[in-house]
Every structure is written in C-alpha cells, then in structure tokens.
Write an enzyme that holds these catalytic residues in place. Structure first.
Site, mmCIF file in Angstrom:
data_model
loop_
_atom_site.group_PDB
_atom_site.id
_atom_site.type_symbol
_atom_site.label_atom_id
_atom_site.label_comp_id
_atom_site.label_asym_id
_atom_site.label_seq_id
_atom_site.Cartn_x
_atom_site.Cartn_y
_atom_site.Cartn_z
ATOM 1 N N ASP A 1 0.830 -1.201 0.000
ATOM 2 C CA ASP A 1 0.000 0.000 0.000
ATOM 3 C C ASP A 1 0.869 1.258 0.000
ATOM 4 O O ASP A 1 0.531 2.276 -0.609
ATOM 5 C CB ASP A 1 -0.885 0.055 1.256
ATOM 6 N N ARG B 1 -3.856 -17.499 10.372
ATOM 7 C CA ARG B 1 -3.365 -16.112 10.463
ATOM 8 C C ARG B 1 -3.978 -15.494 11.714
ATOM 9 O O ARG B 1 -5.215 -15.474 11.839
ATOM 10 C CB ARG B 1 -3.822 -15.301 9.239
ATOM 11 N N ASP C 1 -5.362 -11.319 -1.443
ATOM 12 C CA ASP C 1 -6.049 -12.265 -0.564
ATOM 13 C C ASP C 1 -7.528 -11.890 -0.548
ATOM 14 O O ASP C 1 -7.862 -10.839 -0.011
ATOM 15 C CB ASP C 1 -5.437 -12.276 0.843
ATOM 16 N N GLU D 1 -11.521 1.377 -0.465
ATOM 17 C CA GLU D 1 -10.390 0.472 -0.665
ATOM 18 C C GLU D 1 -10.398 -0.159 -2.057
ATOM 19 O O GLU D 1 -9.357 -0.428 -2.650
ATOM 20 C CB GLU D 1 -10.528 -0.617 0.412
HETATM 21 O O1 LIG Z 1 -4.952 -2.529 2.458
HETATM 22 C C1 LIG Z 1 -4.263 -3.384 3.328
HETATM 23 C C2 LIG Z 1 -4.295 -4.800 2.822
HETATM 24 O O2 LIG Z 1 -5.644 -5.282 2.951
HETATM 25 C C3 LIG Z 1 -5.894 -6.603 2.490
HETATM 26 O O3 LIG Z 1 -5.148 -7.568 3.148
HETATM 27 C C4 LIG Z 1 -4.968 -7.442 4.559
HETATM 28 O O4 LIG Z 1 -6.026 -8.038 5.285
HETATM 29 C C5 LIG Z 1 -6.002 -9.455 5.464
HETATM 30 C C6 LIG Z 1 -7.130 -9.827 6.387
HETATM 31 O O5 LIG Z 1 -7.149 -9.100 7.557
HETATM 32 C C7 LIG Z 1 -4.649 -9.909 5.996
HETATM 33 O O6 LIG Z 1 -4.601 -11.290 6.198
HETATM 34 C C8 LIG Z 1 -3.581 -9.494 4.986
HETATM 35 O O7 LIG Z 1 -2.341 -9.968 5.372
HETATM 36 C C9 LIG Z 1 -3.599 -7.979 4.949
HETATM 37 O O8 LIG Z 1 -2.595 -7.524 4.081
HETATM 38 C C10 LIG Z 1 -5.538 -6.658 1.020
HETATM 39 O O9 LIG Z 1 -5.858 -7.910 0.457
HETATM 40 C C11 LIG Z 1 -4.066 -6.340 0.835
HETATM 41 O O10 LIG Z 1 -3.745 -6.359 -0.533
HETATM 42 C C12 LIG Z 1 -3.795 -4.936 1.381
HETATM 43 O O11 LIG Z 1 -2.420 -4.680 1.344
#
Ligand SMILES: OC[C@H]1O[C@H](O[C@H]2O[C@H](CO)[C@@H](O)[C@H](O)[C@H]2O)[C@H](O)[C@@H](O)[C@@H]1O
Length: 564
Positions: free
Chosen positions: A168, A280, A316, A517
């Site tokens: 990000d 996780r 994810d 988002e």
């Molecule tokens: O914008 C932040 C991130 O949000 C998503 O992933 C995040 O949330 C998941 C669930 O809580 C977590 O497991 C993951 O590790 C986080 O990065 C999104 O899919 C990401 O691309 C983004 O960086």
C-alpha cells in the site's frame, strides 16, 4: 487450471509466535463465541493492547465466570475488555504531517476544472486523517502491544487497517509526491527499512503477527521515485543496503524456483511463501473454520501456509490461487510462480542497478543489470504467450520439486487476470513498441476493461481480488505502463482508463463522503465487496492513485467529472 505440486509446499520455516498473540487469539475466539458472528471482525482483538502485564491479564481472563459449556456472558466479557485493554488503534496517535500545507505550491497544475480541483484538494487533505505516529507507550512496553515501534510517522490505509502496510505504501508515496510531501514519503521508507534491519524483510504490515511474511516488494520503487523527484542522493545511498538485503530475501531458498525451459535453459524465478503453518492471527477464527473441512493436521498446516502465502501476495483472496474457485481449501499459492511478483523483482533489480550507478557503485550496478536481463529472459520463456499477448502465471505440476521443474505449456494458467498485464509497468517491457502494440490489443479484447476501470479477473467468485472489483494499484500499474510506452495510442488508452477510474472515485466520494479500498468496475460510484471483511474506507492507495493520475493527465475545464 493446471494441477499444482504438493511436494514443494508442505514443509518450510515457521517463525515464533509471541505469547501475547497466542492469548489474543484465544480472546478472539471467545469474543466470537460470546458476541456472535454479526459485525464480528477478528482483527480487532489482535490489535488490542494490554493495560497491565500478560500474566495478570491472563489470570483475570481465566477467572471469568463460565457456564458449564465454557461460555462467558456478554457483560463479563465486555467488562473484562474494558478493564484490561486499551482500544485497538489507541497505540497510534494522530500527528499532523510536518510537510502538509492545504494547497502546496505547484499542486496538480494541469487540473483546471474547478470542481475536480476542489475535490483533489479534499483528497490531498485526507493525508491528515491517515497520518499517525506510534505512541511512546509502545516504545516503553513493546510486550504490551502487537503494534511494532517505528521511528517516523506513518500513513495507514484506513479503517480496520490501523497500521502501515507494505505494498500500500508505494501508492501512498505516489500520492504524497503529487502532494509535495517529500519528508513524509522519506519517513515511510525509513520505517520500512528499519523492518528489514530487524526482520530481514519488509513485513506485510507493522504488527507482530505479520512477521511471518512480506508483501509485494515495492521498496525499491519507492526509493527510485523519491530519488528521481528530490534528487536526494544521500537518501538513495542510505537505502541501498536494505534493498540488497531484500533482494536476497526474495531469492532465498523458500522463494526461488528453478525451471528447465523449452530451450533447455535453467531459469530462476520467485514465488510467494510465508513462514507460517498456523491460522493467520488476524483472521484466526476464519482460518480455523475454513480448515475444519480438512481431515488431518498435516492438510490443515498445508492450508494455513497457503492462506498466509496468499496474504503475502497482496491478492487475498482470488480464484487466481485456487484449484477450485469456489473452495478456499484448494489454495495453491506456493505452487504458483506469479507474473506480477517477478515483474516487481525485475523492477527491484533495475532500480538497484540505477541507484548503484547514481551512487557510484559500478560493480553492483553491472551485477543487477545482468540479474534483470536474466529475469526478463526467464519471464519471457516461462510466462509469455504470444498467442494471447499476455504473461501467464505458471503452475508447478504434480510430482516435481521446487528445485527442478521442466516447463510445460499446459502449466501456464490461461485464465485472465489483471496481473497478466503488470509486466507492462516495467521499462524493459514497455520500451518495446511491437510488444506494447500486441499487449494493448489483447488487453482491449481481454474482457478486463469495463465501464469504469480494469477488473481484477473475469470470475465473480465472491472473493475480493476477483470480478467485479477494481483495485487502485492494478489500474495504476497498467495505466502507467501504457502511458510511458511512448506509443500515442497506448497513452490515449491509458488516459481513457484513468479518466474512468477518477470518475468512479469522485462519484463514490460524493455519494458516500469517503474514498474506498476497492470499487465495482461495472457501476460508476459503487465501491467493491466480497472477501472476509466488510468494505473499508480511508483509503491510502486509492487516494494516492487518484492524485497520481491527476498529476499525469490533468483534468481540462470542459471534461465532465460525473458518470452520465
Ligand atoms: O490494504 C491493506 C491490505 O488489505 C488486504 O489484506 C490485509 O487483510 C487481510 C485480512 O485481515 C490480511 O490477512 C492481509 O495480510 C492484509 O494484508 C488486502 O488484500 C491487501 O492487498 C492490502 O495490502
């Protein structure tokens, strides 16, 4: 979809889990049992910080009155949380960025339309909402917090994402550069470098529960862009050792895969691979539920590694990583060599070569130019398909190991994803006019370009990295790749996509009062959905991409901003 190899994913390193995380996961499960699934966000519980030490908190938890089936009453549970924890996010404090001014000099000079300019200034002002500093309380008692200490202020994505995230940050920085906030941008990089110094890689996010994995590696791209804007050679020099260390991480035993290609050459590429085989922590209750369909512990551990490795991919979750697009237990991410990851590492190699040249280290520069050429050839031979005009993810097939695999055309995943076009972002590819011409035609006919942006895939699976969601990073890389190619037609296609994307962001902002988002690329002004958490607002990378697009293309007076 080809069949993945189980043999190169079953074993591997697992990092240590802290006692605080173990306890907060138990708290998370208790919260779900007590409060029920409605509006339940598991991440909230692993983001709480302790008021007193863990053993005192744990014994107070053990002493809570329980019914014969072990459940706690809502009143007792809420009372316990109130007494023993500070709220999630309280360990990060608001801080006004040092370099924020409400209308920076030279801000988006090509944005002439008054309505769009006023909105762009609003988006710019959102940096103040997203700016945080890690509280001194974290430095005093790090063992009370899952939040990791960082020296400089951070920009958070927003809402439930209360901490800094790795990939990000790249688009946050692109927005900050458009906002002329160079000090804040450099501070973000300094923080990420401190994570490399401590853990050997940039973490998925700055939390103790994210140490088991990284995210799409874009640190070098951040350094490159900041350096080219500011000319700060000292900054470039200081960043270099961390970039070399990060390059090692992505080419280490767990991440690198060797393929014997159709011409008989050995090629080395990289994959995602988390150092984890447990749920996780931020989604522990969800992962346990998902794995409950599996029979034995080894299959569960394998799935947990796939779940965490998919989180490392940033995508994810998505059908891109699944053998059966409706069954998350069929995730096979560690058996896939992803196109975009290798494009990012190729960029890392080119950036390191460039920065080394600037700082006068010719040996490193030559070494990384050679590494980049080797990866480019590997990408051409393993991913590229002239017939489709795209680069396709490669699936490792059954019965092979990660150390030696013979390439077969049938192992390329022929499903269409926006990631198939990400190599366009890289100069080594976008400087080739013939190639750009071909990829552009295939992108046009791919079905990904929708009314208001580029769809992530063509499959509506209910996962968030699938159709009909469009994500700011994907729009940005493809648009920037087309725009930088030197082809007039490609630039015009890029501008067309950027204009539609700016509109969707604008209309949704006017309707909801927030930046989102992700967006629904079928409906102008609608945000996206799906996945394991409710849609979030804020939002770092969306703000960054809108500002970067407005900086690149401007907005003339007579171009309307609404969708009709
Ligand atoms: O914008 C932040 C991130 O949000 C998503 O992933 C995040 O949330 C998941 C669930 O809580 C977590 O497991 C993951 O590790 C986080 O990065 C999104 O899919 C990401 O691309 C983004 O960086």
């Amino acid at each position: 979809t080809p069949t993945p190899s189980p043999t190169c994913s079953n074993s591997g390193p697992v990092v240590r889990k802290t006692p605080l995380i173990t306890f907060l996961e138990i708290l998370q499960q208790t919260a779900l049992n007590t409060l029920g699934p409605k509006n339940f966000d598991p991440k909230l519980y692993v983001d709480l910080s302790l008021k007193s030490n863990l053993s005192i908190t744990q014994s107070a938890f053990d002493d809570l009155p329980r019914t014969p089936n072990g459940s706690v009453s809502v009143t007792d549970f809420n009372g316990f949380i109130q007494s023993y924890f500070n709220g999630a996010g309280e360990d990060l404090v608001y801080t006004e960025p040092v370099d924020f001014v409400s209308e920076p000099e030279g801000f988006l000079p090509e944005v002439v339309n008054r309505e769009v300019r006023a909105w762009a200034l609003e988006v710019h002002s959102l940096w103040k909402n997203l700016s945080r500093k890690v509280s001194d309380r974290v430095l005093d008692r790090p063992e009370f917090h899952t939040l990791l200490p960082l020296a400089k202020p951070v920009m958070i994505p927003g809402s439930r994402f209360r901490e800094v995230y790795y990939w990000d940050s790249y688009w946050v920085i692109r927005g900050l550069l458009a906002s002329k906030m160079y000090e804040t941008a450099k501070g973000i990089v300094t923080n990420l470098i401190s994570l490399i110094d401590e853990f050997g890689h940039v973490l998925n996010g700055a939390r103790a529960y994210y140490t088991n994995r990284s995210q799409p590696p874009l640190l070098s791209a951040m350094v490159y862009d900041i350096y080219t804007r500011t000319g700060d050679i000292d900054f470039a020099r200081k960043s270099s050792p961390a970039l070399l260390k990060e390059h090692k991480f992505w080419n280490s035993e767990i991440h690198s895969v060797r393929i014997h290609d159709a011409e008989g050459c050995n090629r080395t590429l990289s994959r995602y691979y988390a150092m984890w085989n447990k749920p996780r922590p931020e989604s522990s209750t969800i992962d346990i539920e998902t794995a409950s369909k599996l029979m034995n512990d080894s299959a569960k551990q394998h799935l947990y590694r796939e779940l965490a490795s998919t989180a490392e991919s940033g995508w994810d979750f998505s059908t891109r990583w699944m053998r059966n697009g409706s069954d998350l237990t069929t995730l096979a991410t560690t058996s896939i060599i992803p196109v975009d990851l290798n494009a990012f590492i190729l960029k890392m190699e080119l950036d390191i070569a460039f920065l080394a040249n600037v700082t006068g280290d010719c040996t490193i520069s030559v070494h990384f130019q050679e590494a980049a050429q080797a990866r480019k050839q590997a990408m051409n031979s393993v991913f590229w398909t002239a017939e489709m005009g795209q680069w396709l993810d490669y699936w490792l097939s059954n019965g092979t190991t990660c150390r030696g695999h013979t390439w077969e055309a049938s192992n390329q995943n022929r499903n269409i994803f926006a990631s198939n076009f990400v190599p366009l972002w890289i100069e080594l590819f976008n400087s080739d006019c013939t190639l750009v011409e071909q990829v552009m035609q295939d992108l046009r006919s791919s079905g990904l370009i929708r009314a208001v942006g580029i769809a992530t895939s063509l499959t509506n699976s209910g996962q968030q990295w699938d159709f009909p969601n469009g994500w700011a990073p994907l729009q940005h890389m493809i648009v920037e790749g087309l725009a930088r190619s030197g082809s007039k037609e490609a630039r015009s296609m890029a501008e067309d996509i950027a204009v539609r994307w700016i509109r969707i962001n604008y209309v949704a902002y006017k309707k909801s009062g927030a930046m989102h988002e992700k967006y629904d690329v079928e409906k102008c002004g609608e945000f996206g959905g799906g996945g394991e958490y409710i849609p979030q607002t804020g939002f770092g990378w969306s703000n960054g991409v809108v500002l970067a697009f407005l900086e690149e293309f401007g907005w003339p007076q007579d171009l309307k901003i609404d969708c009709n």
